[in-house]
Motif scaffolding. Structure first.
Motif, PDB file in Angstrom:
ATOM      1  N   LEU A   1      27.081  44.485  50.583  1.00 13.62           N
ATOM      2  CA  LEU A   1      28.019  44.016  51.290  1.00 13.62           C
ATOM      3  C   LEU A   1      29.123  43.267  50.232  1.00 13.62           C
ATOM      4  CD1 LEU A   1      29.542  43.546  54.174  1.00 13.62           C
ATOM      5  CD2 LEU A   1      28.382  41.110  54.069  1.00 13.62           C
ATOM      6  N   ASP A   2      30.261  43.836  49.980  1.00 13.27           N
ATOM      7  CA  ASP A   2      31.543  43.473  49.156  1.00 13.27           C
ATOM      8  C   ASP A   2      32.283  42.968  50.257  1.00 13.27           C
ATOM      9  OD1 ASP A   2      33.453  42.912  47.582  1.00 13.27           O
ATOM     10  OD2 ASP A   2      33.458  44.999  46.685  1.00 13.27           O
ATOM     11  N   ILE A   3      32.919  41.724  50.530  1.00 14.16           N
ATOM     12  CA  ILE A   3      33.463  41.464  51.600  1.00 14.16           C
ATOM     13  C   ILE A   3      34.423  40.045  51.266  1.00 14.16           C
ATOM     14  CG2 ILE A   3      32.269  39.954  53.111  1.00 14.16           C
ATOM     15  CD1 ILE A   3      33.308  42.057  55.595  1.00 14.16           C
TER      16      ILE A   3
ATOM     17  N   ASP B   1      43.974  41.698  39.522  1.00 20.42           N
ATOM     18  CA  ASP B   1      44.546  43.129  39.231  1.00 20.42           C
ATOM     19  C   ASP B   1      43.887  44.179  39.881  1.00 20.42           C
ATOM     20  OD1 ASP B   1      46.405  41.424  37.455  1.00 20.42           O
ATOM     21  OD2 ASP B   1      45.222  42.500  35.698  1.00 20.42           O
ATOM     22  N   ASN B   2      42.646  43.979  40.417  1.00 19.79           N
ATOM     23  CA  ASN B   2      42.089  45.033  40.867  1.00 19.79           C
ATOM     24  C   ASN B   2      41.584  44.532  42.290  1.00 19.79           C
ATOM     25  OD1 ASN B   2      40.928  47.874  41.549  1.00 19.79           O
ATOM     26  ND2 ASN B   2      39.163  46.993  40.470  1.00 19.79           N
ATOM     27  N   SER B   3      42.534  44.041  43.006  1.00 22.42           N
ATOM     28  CA  SER B   3      41.912  43.252  44.527  1.00 22.42           C
ATOM     29  C   SER B   3      41.650  44.320  45.313  1.00 22.42           C
ATOM     30  CB  SER B   3      42.888  42.383  44.743  1.00 22.42           C
ATOM     31  OG  SER B   3      42.409  41.652  45.910  1.00 22.42           O
ATOM     32  N   SER B   4      40.250  44.316  45.933  1.00 18.88           N
ATOM     33  CA  SER B   4      40.086  44.965  47.075  1.00 18.88           C
ATOM     34  C   SER B   4      40.923  44.640  48.400  1.00 18.88           C
ATOM     35  CB  SER B   4      38.461  44.923  47.471  1.00 18.88           C
ATOM     36  OG  SER B   4      37.799  44.826  46.339  1.00 18.88           O
ATOM     37  N   ARG B   5      41.391  45.421  48.894  1.00 17.76           N
ATOM     38  CA  ARG B   5      42.181  44.974  50.489  1.00 17.76           C
ATOM     39  C   ARG B   5      41.338  45.519  51.428  1.00 17.76           C
ATOM     40  NH1 ARG B   5      43.443  41.124  48.270  1.00 17.76           N
ATOM     41  NH2 ARG B   5      44.909  40.749  50.204  1.00 17.76           N
TER      42      ARG B   5
ATOM     43  N   LYS C   1      33.232  39.913  43.227  1.00 17.03           N
ATOM     44  CA  LYS C   1      32.148  40.710  44.063  1.00 17.03           C
ATOM     45  C   LYS C   1      32.344  42.219  43.736  1.00 17.03           C
ATOM     46  CE  LYS C   1      35.030  39.538  47.461  1.00 17.03           C
ATOM     47  NZ  LYS C   1      35.949  38.482  46.593  1.00 17.03           N
ATOM     48  N   THR C   2      33.337  42.772  43.520  1.00 15.09           N
ATOM     49  CA  THR C   2      33.452  44.158  43.390  1.00 15.09           C
ATOM     50  C   THR C   2      32.651  44.674  42.105  1.00 15.09           C
ATOM     51  OG1 THR C   2      35.326  44.263  44.590  1.00 15.09           O
ATOM     52  CG2 THR C   2      34.923  46.044  43.221  1.00 15.09           C
ATOM     53  N   GLU C   3      32.721  43.749  40.852  1.00 12.06           N
ATOM     54  CA  GLU C   3      32.139  44.251  39.612  1.00 12.06           C
ATOM     55  C   GLU C   3      30.628  44.197  39.985  1.00 12.06           C
ATOM     56  OE1 GLU C   3      33.351  45.001  36.613  1.00 12.06           O
ATOM     57  OE2 GLU C   3      35.209  45.363  37.657  1.00 12.06           O
TER      58      GLU C   3
HETATM   59 MG    MG Z   1      37.012  43.288  45.095  1.00 12.73          MG
END
Ligand code: MG
Ligand code: ATP
Length: 736
Positions: free
Chosen positions: A424-426, A197-201, A150-152
């Motif tokens: 929206l990145d949720i 490794d780069n998880s959005s919290r 999602k974030t990518e």
């Molecule tokens: Mg993310």
């Protein structure tokens, strides 16, 4: 909702590509072609090999196995994108496919959605064009589970707009700010977890504002529910938020000296719990440089950077505060050095802080009483302070970024003519072995978004049929409103009952909350507890658990910690101490008005509920586009397609339901012009040119091809084809 395919096709038809573009054409990149020289193999072979690029063209569209097989075929060929009508499904390749270059951006600009292979940039461009031509606000909703991409995807979209949109006449820096807000938010809000490794919290919704010329002129970010428990505790194999490690690895000697920090993360209790300070995929040192630079771009002064880092360091020092019990079992601070640094970094009075860490102030009958804390209570208070300091700083940071992104033209008349594109990145639906309050909130959020999704998808289908003058054929679907109500309804909903229990301190416990739940919602078809379950299901349910039957499946939640997490208490004297802080950021985070406020602050769940209602309103007011991300395996490895895992996600994302709704009437629809252009060579009357109306040309063409009346319908501007096989036969005829 975007009315069907119509708007994707605003641009003139792209030049015809060999190998049946828009249907099962092999991805140009996967074949390493320059975009035109595609291997000429029979269309049928290509379709077998790479699958269909729109799931609506699956013959057996209700079969989950067929769906997954199509995904697998495409994934094997590095084709990570597939459509369900206008919805983009994306599978994380876990490798750099070199498909996001400037050249790729150009390839997808201004072309017709279905004439090019599915791609995130096709969505990006279509959304942007709709924004420009219709002047309607847009929202791209990106969903999927942790690690799905999602974030990518959000970053690629932002990059697309930053690189391809015209520069604004004034305030060109906004593009940099939009891009640079990302590394800063990620440093403070992302962490290494077992899944990513780069998880959005935290959840993120970002608006990008465009002026009437289509140039980005501003932005605004809303953040949701930061996972602040991570500040004080991490599971094995996980880390705290990136910023701590970045500062220790990359910070200059002098900075660290000022902050009283050692380089080694092992020295800090808040950083050792997960036992994995080093992660091979992460370079904290170079990330630090990026963050440091980004802070300047988003308008941080040197003083502000210093204040911010003081806070980051103070959290680490807080974690190292130890207590020992005196003769009366009362906690005493034993780590004087840490306390000294804390006092300095937070700019508070030493004795006040010491007292606040070891006592609790109670106001009874107008009198203040100081009650000493025991060891356990003191540790609790210390951790609560660390979480509050960090999470409020995060909220402050979002506010600071927003001030920097705010359009400088906000006061001018042109402001009113801006349009907005939301991203929206949720967090996606979460089911773990052990599910707690956090999963409950996250899954509730997904219920709300699913409800919106179904509502808008159905609405758009209906609108398109109406616009085209075709009779609407009602679609049966599961309406998950019943589950949303179960969670959020006033008085009777789970959140209301939880809040009620939070109002009975000293009496209520997690278990009394569960009992009350059992009493209130016992007959609800989507709710179950050990007591309510029958013999068969009881085995799998513990006594302190309740189970919700979500749209995506069953989840069992443990009530342990629900009250505490929902209350989110910070003892009054800790609040007072922080309100006296001379650190400018802290004094903005802890406002004195909080102390005199007689009203109880809203609970965490209620705040979340209200922020979700606001989010839904924002999204409802915009034209939505969807990106559904899938994680192919748990090992974060390229090339591995774990079918069980993928099947789960197809379910959680509601993709089969989505496809069913999309396919309920017609598999395929196309503007008359595009259809005629593509197939006119199949009929002597339309080839090489048709002089009349395109609609009449199509009528002649399909009659010549022998389409049966039940196979298609002629709308106002489009032909609607009911079954893929009709279209495939026509496509195959082209190849002969
Ligand atoms: Mg993310
Ligand atoms: P979370 O919910 O934990 O934040 P997420 O859905 O945001 O997860 P990402 O951080 O976007 O997941 O992706 C996880 C990792 O997968 C990335 O760090 C990257 O290594 C890889 N990845 C994701 N998408 C792509 C892509 N399109 N191409 C190459 N690699 C990708």
């Amino acid at each position: 909702m975007r009315p069907g395919h119509g708007d994707w096709e605003k641009s003139p038809p792209a030049p015809l590509l060999p190998c049946t573009p828009g249907l099962w054409q092999p991805d140009l990149d996967a074949l390493g072609s320059d975009g035109v020289r595609v291997t000429m193999e029979s269309a049928l072979t290509a379709r077998d090999r790479v699958g269909v690029q729109d799931f609506v063209l699956l013959e057996n569209f209700t079969s989950e196995a067929a769906f997954i097989e199509n995904l697998r075929r495409r994934f094997r060929e590095n084709l990570i994108y597939t459509y369900i009508g206008p919805v983009l499904v994306s599978v994380n390749p876990y490798r750099d496919l070199q498909i996001y270059s400037r050249q790729h951006m150009e390839r997808y600009r201004g072309v017709s959605f279905y004439e090019v292979p599915p791609h995130l940039f096709a969505v990006a461009d279509t959304v942007y064009r709709a924004l420009r031509t219709e002047r309607r606000d847009q929202a791209v909703m990106i969903s999927g589970e942790s690690g799905a991409g999602k974030t990518e995807a959000t970053k690629r979209l932002l990059q697309f707009y930053a690189e391809t949109c015209p520069a604004p006449e004034r305030g060109g820096a906004v593009r940099d700010r939009l891009l640079q807000s990302n590394p800063v938010l990620e440093a403070f809000g992302n962490a290494k977890t077992l899944r990513n490794d780069n998880s959005s919290r935290f959840g993120k919704y970002m608006d990008v504002q465009f002026d009437f010329k289509g140039a980005p002129v501003g932005g605004h970010i809303l953040s949701y529910l930061l996972e602040k428990s991570r500040v004080v505790h991490q599971n094995h194999g996980e880390r705290n938020f990136h910023i701590f490690y970045q500062l220790l690895e990359g910070g200059e000697e002098e900075t660290l000296r000022r902050l009283g920090l050692e380089r080694n993360p092992q020295s800090y209790l808040y950083l050792v719990k997960g036992q994995c300070a080093k992660v091979s995929s992460i370079n904290d040192k170079s990330d630090w440089k990026v963050v440091r630079k980004a802070l300047t771009v988003i308008d941080f002064t040197e003083d502000e950077v210093e204040d911010l880092l003081s806070i980051v360091a103070s959290v680490l020092h807080l974690g190292n505060i130890h207590f020992a019990a005196d003769e009366e079992s009362n906690a005493q601070v034993t780590t004087e050095n840490q306390l000294k640094y804390l006092t300095r970094l937070l700019s508070v009075e030493g004795p006040t802080l010491r007292e606040a860490l070891t006592h609790r102030k109670i106001i009874a009958k107008g009198e203040e009483l100081l009650s000493p804390l025991n060891l356990e209570q003191a540790a609790y208070a210390r951790d609560a302070l660390a979480k509050a300091v960090y999470s409020r700083t995060f909220t402050w940071l979002v506010g600071k970024i927003n001030r920097s992104l705010a359009s400088k033209d906000a006061e001018s008349p042109s402001w009113r003519s801006t349009t907005v594109l939301g991203l929206l990145d949720i967090y996606g639906f979460e089911v773990f072995q052990h599910n707690s309050f956090e999963q409950f909130c996250i899954n509730y959020c997904n219920e709300k978004l699913q409800q919106l999704f179904i509502e808008l998808t159905l609405k758009s289908e209906q609108e398109e049929y109406e616009a085209e003058g075709i009779a609407w054929e009602p679609v049966q679907y599961f309406n998950n409103k019943i589950i949303c109500d179960l969670v959020e309804e006033k008085f009777k909903g789970i959140i209301s009952i939880l809040d009620e229990e939070c109002l009975r301190p000293g009496e209520a416990t997690d278990l009394t909350f569960l009992e009350k739940l059992e009493d209130t919602v016992k007959h609800h078809p989507h709710f179950l507890t050990h007591k309510l379950a029958d013999q068969r299901t009881r085995k799998s349910l513990g006594r302190g658990e309740f189970r919700l039957l979500h749209y995506a499946g069953e989840v069992t939640y443990s009530v342990t910690g629900f009250l505490d997490k929902n209350n989110d208490l910070l003892f009054r004297n800790l609040k007072e101490t922080m309100c006296s802080s001379k650190n400018p950021i802290m004094s903005q985070c802890f406002d004195r008005s909080e102390l005199s406020d007689k009203k109880r602050p809203e609970t965490v769940a209620t705040q979340f509920k209200m922020s979700l209602l606001q989010l839904v309103e924002i999204l409802q007011s915009k034209e939505p586009a969807y990106v559904r991300c899938i994680k192919p395996n748990d090992a974060k490895q390229p090339g591995r397609f774990d079918e069980v895992l993928i099947r789960h996600q197809v379910k959680y994302l509601g993709l089969m339901e989505n496809l069913r709704v999309r396919r309920a009437g017609f598999a395929y629809r196309r503007k008359y012009e595009a259809f005629l252009q593509r197939y006119k060579s199949l009929c002597p009357e339309t080839w090489p040119t048709w002089a009349g109306r395109p609609q009449d040309g199509v009528a002649v063409l399909v009659r010549h091809l022998g389409y049966k009346p039940e196979e298609y319908k002629m709308g106002r501007t489009k032909i609607f084809i009911r079954f893929p096989k009709t279209l495939f036969a026509t496509e195959d005829a082209l190849e002969l």
